[in-house]
Design a protein around this motif. Structure first.
Motif, mmCIF file in Angstrom:
data_model
loop_
_atom_site.group_PDB
_atom_site.id
_atom_site.type_symbol
_atom_site.label_atom_id
_atom_site.label_comp_id
_atom_site.label_asym_id
_atom_site.label_seq_id
_atom_site.Cartn_x
_atom_site.Cartn_y
_atom_site.Cartn_z
ATOM 1 N N THR A 178 0.864 -1.173 0.000
ATOM 2 C CA THR A 178 0.000 0.000 0.000
ATOM 3 C C THR A 178 0.906 1.230 0.000
ATOM 4 O O THR A 178 2.095 1.141 -0.280
ATOM 5 N N ASP A 179 0.341 2.376 0.340
ATOM 6 C CA ASP A 179 1.154 3.579 0.445
ATOM 7 C C ASP A 179 1.734 3.759 1.839
ATOM 8 O O ASP A 179 2.273 4.826 2.168
ATOM 9 N N ASP A 180 1.666 2.713 2.677
ATOM 10 C CA ASP A 180 2.195 2.756 4.042
ATOM 11 C C ASP A 180 3.094 1.538 4.258
ATOM 12 O O ASP A 180 2.654 0.506 4.773
ATOM 13 N N PRO A 181 4.361 1.617 3.853
ATOM 14 C CA PRO A 181 5.234 0.442 3.927
ATOM 15 C C PRO A 181 5.428 -0.101 5.332
ATOM 16 O O PRO A 181 5.609 -1.316 5.500
ATOM 17 N N TRP A 182 5.425 0.751 6.357
ATOM 18 C CA TRP A 182 5.602 0.246 7.716
ATOM 19 C C TRP A 182 4.433 -0.640 8.126
ATOM 20 O O TRP A 182 4.624 -1.739 8.660
ATOM 21 N N THR A 183 3.214 -0.202 7.848
ATOM 22 C CA THR A 183 2.053 -1.045 8.149
ATOM 23 C C THR A 183 2.090 -2.310 7.303
ATOM 24 O O THR A 183 1.724 -3.396 7.778
ATOM 25 N N ASP A 184 2.546 -2.210 6.068
ATOM 26 C CA ASP A 184 2.685 -3.401 5.225
ATOM 27 C C ASP A 184 3.677 -4.386 5.839
ATOM 28 O O ASP A 184 3.473 -5.602 5.771
ATOM 29 N N LEU A 185 4.766 -3.869 6.435
ATOM 30 C CA LEU A 185 5.737 -4.754 7.068
ATOM 31 C C LEU A 185 5.155 -5.401 8.324
ATOM 32 O O LEU A 185 5.366 -6.600 8.564
ATOM 33 N N LEU A 186 4.391 -4.647 9.097
ATOM 34 C CA LEU A 186 3.707 -5.240 10.249
ATOM 35 C C LEU A 186 2.728 -6.318 9.787
ATOM 36 O O LEU A 186 2.625 -7.385 10.411
ATOM 37 N N ALA A 187 2.027 -6.062 8.700
ATOM 38 C CA ALA A 187 1.091 -7.061 8.181
ATOM 39 C C ALA A 187 1.833 -8.302 7.715
ATOM 40 O O ALA A 187 1.397 -9.444 7.958
ATOM 41 N N ALA A 188 2.968 -8.118 7.048
ATOM 42 C CA ALA A 188 3.730 -9.250 6.524
ATOM 43 C C ALA A 188 4.288 -10.123 7.637
ATOM 44 O O ALA A 188 4.560 -11.312 7.426
ATOM 45 N N THR A 189 4.437 -9.553 8.844
ATOM 46 C CA THR A 189 4.953 -10.314 9.980
ATOM 47 C C THR A 189 3.854 -10.671 10.989
ATOM 48 O O THR A 189 4.149 -10.983 12.147
ATOM 49 N N ARG A 191 1.376 -8.842 12.404
ATOM 50 C CA ARG A 191 1.216 -7.926 13.530
ATOM 51 C C ARG A 191 0.127 -6.883 13.321
ATOM 52 O O ARG A 191 0.097 -5.878 14.039
ATOM 53 N N THR A 192 -0.742 -7.101 12.373
ATOM 54 C CA THR A 192 -1.931 -6.264 12.259
ATOM 55 C C THR A 192 -3.142 -7.106 12.641
ATOM 56 O O THR A 192 -3.064 -8.334 12.717
ATOM 57 N N GLU A 193 -4.249 -6.432 12.857
ATOM 58 C CA GLU A 193 -5.446 -7.159 13.280
ATOM 59 C C GLU A 193 -5.856 -8.210 12.254
ATOM 60 O O GLU A 193 -6.272 -9.314 12.599
ATOM 61 N N GLU A 194 -5.720 -7.899 10.990
ATOM 62 C CA GLU A 194 -6.169 -8.837 9.958
ATOM 63 C C GLU A 194 -5.186 -9.980 9.729
ATOM 64 O O GLU A 194 -5.568 -11.024 9.182
ATOM 65 N N THR A 195 -3.922 -9.806 10.140
ATOM 66 C CA THR A 195 -2.937 -10.873 9.899
ATOM 67 C C THR A 195 -2.485 -11.566 11.178
ATOM 68 O O THR A 195 -1.715 -12.522 11.112
ATOM 69 N N ARG A 196 -2.925 -11.077 12.335
ATOM 70 C CA ARG A 196 -2.514 -11.686 13.593
ATOM 71 C C ARG A 196 -2.890 -13.164 13.622
ATOM 72 O O ARG A 196 -4.011 -13.540 13.330
ATOM 73 N N GLY A 197 -1.918 -14.005 13.952
ATOM 74 C CA GLY A 197 -2.167 -15.436 14.050
ATOM 75 C C GLY A 197 -1.979 -16.194 12.753
ATOM 76 O O GLY A 197 -2.067 -17.421 12.742
ATOM 77 N N THR A 198 -1.728 -15.484 11.659
ATOM 78 C CA THR A 198 -1.499 -16.171 10.392
ATOM 79 C C THR A 198 -0.039 -16.599 10.284
ATOM 80 O O THR A 198 0.848 -16.017 10.902
ATOM 81 N N SER A 199 0.200 -17.616 9.494
ATOM 82 C CA SER A 199 1.557 -18.095 9.271
ATOM 83 C C SER A 199 2.275 -17.163 8.291
ATOM 84 O O SER A 199 1.686 -16.720 7.306
ATOM 85 N N TRP A 200 3.526 -16.851 8.564
ATOM 86 C CA TRP A 200 4.270 -15.974 7.670
ATOM 87 C C TRP A 200 5.744 -16.380 7.659
ATOM 88 O O TRP A 200 6.242 -16.993 8.592
ATOM 89 N N ARG A 201 6.423 -16.016 6.591
ATOM 90 C CA ARG A 201 7.862 -16.199 6.506
ATOM 91 C C ARG A 201 8.389 -15.321 5.388
ATOM 92 O O ARG A 201 7.645 -14.933 4.493
ATOM 93 N N TRP A 202 9.663 -14.987 5.465
ATOM 94 C CA TRP A 202 10.286 -14.206 4.409
ATOM 95 C C TRP A 202 11.016 -15.120 3.436
ATOM 96 O O TRP A 202 11.143 -16.322 3.664
#
Length: 212
Positions: A178-189, A191-202
């Motif tokens: 999106t236009d907010d890379p920091w929030t995108d990074l929290l989502a990718a790890t 750490r946002t409400e919509e991604t909390r508890g989901t599996s992630w990896r880089w």
């Protein structure tokens, strides 16, 4: 076309911001649970120091090793219920010891990523990174866990947008942008409400292009 990726200067800036944030945590605040983690703030801060140190050691050797982490024996937990950590700041030193530990281990990773020969890689189970990859995953671990600690203390923490964007380019090729890379990074790890508890990896492997 390859987009810009993480640099040692990016990592240095993030380490400095972590130190500044952690310096605001009171000496008796490290036993508080980290934000939505099973660890407390002390264990979480120590974990990011361990990551800094081992990432540096994985890249610093003259020979290329991509079989496993440096084969040091894992020490026992310093107290019951804590994870085993290689780098453990003396709890008697309070906040100052933790800040100094971040400075030392983060500075080590900055130095190694700044001086590694071009094309030199080290081990990581999510893809063997070069210097830019280790800078990026150092930023991910440092920034995400600093956010966990500081959010638990209502202390604001964020990574500058350009730094976050370069991390996403380097190690999160499939992340939502999106236009907010920091929030995108929290989502990718996770750490946002919509991604909390989901599996992630880089993906820290060396690739032909980044961010496309």
């Amino acid at each position: 076309m390859t987009r810009d990726v993480s640099t040692p200067a990016d990592l240095r800036a993030v380490v400095d911001s972590i130190m500044a944030g952690f310096a605001r945590v009171p000496d008796d605040g490290w036993e508080r649970p980290a934000h939505r983690l099973d660890w407390d703030c002390r264990d979480t801060a120590t974990h990011l120091m361990d990551d800094f140190a081992f990432y540096a050691m994985n890249l610093s050797s003259r020979e290329v090793h991509v079989d496993t982490y440096v084969p040091f024996l894992e020490p026992p937990p310093w107290r019951e219920g804590s994870p085993p950590m290689f780098c453990w700041p003396d709890p008697a030193g309070g906040t100052a010891a933790i800040v100094r530990g971040v400075d030392a281990t983060g500075g080590l990773l900055v130095a190694v990523t700044a001086t590694a020969p071009e094309g030199h890689v080290g081990y990581h189970p999510f893809g063997h990174p070069d210097a830019s990859g280790f800078a990026a995953i150092g930023i991910v671990e440092g920034a995400a866990h600093a956010w966990d600690v500081l959010t638990a203390h209502d202390i604001p923490f964020a990574v500058e947008a350009g730094i976050a964007e370069r991390v996403l380019n380097r190690v999160f090729p499939d992340a939502r942008r999106t236009d907010d890379p920091w929030t995108d990074l929290l989502a990718a790890t996770g750490r946002t409400e919509e991604t909390r508890g989901t599996s992630w990896r880089w993906d820290s492997s060396v690739r032909d292009t980044y961010g496309d």
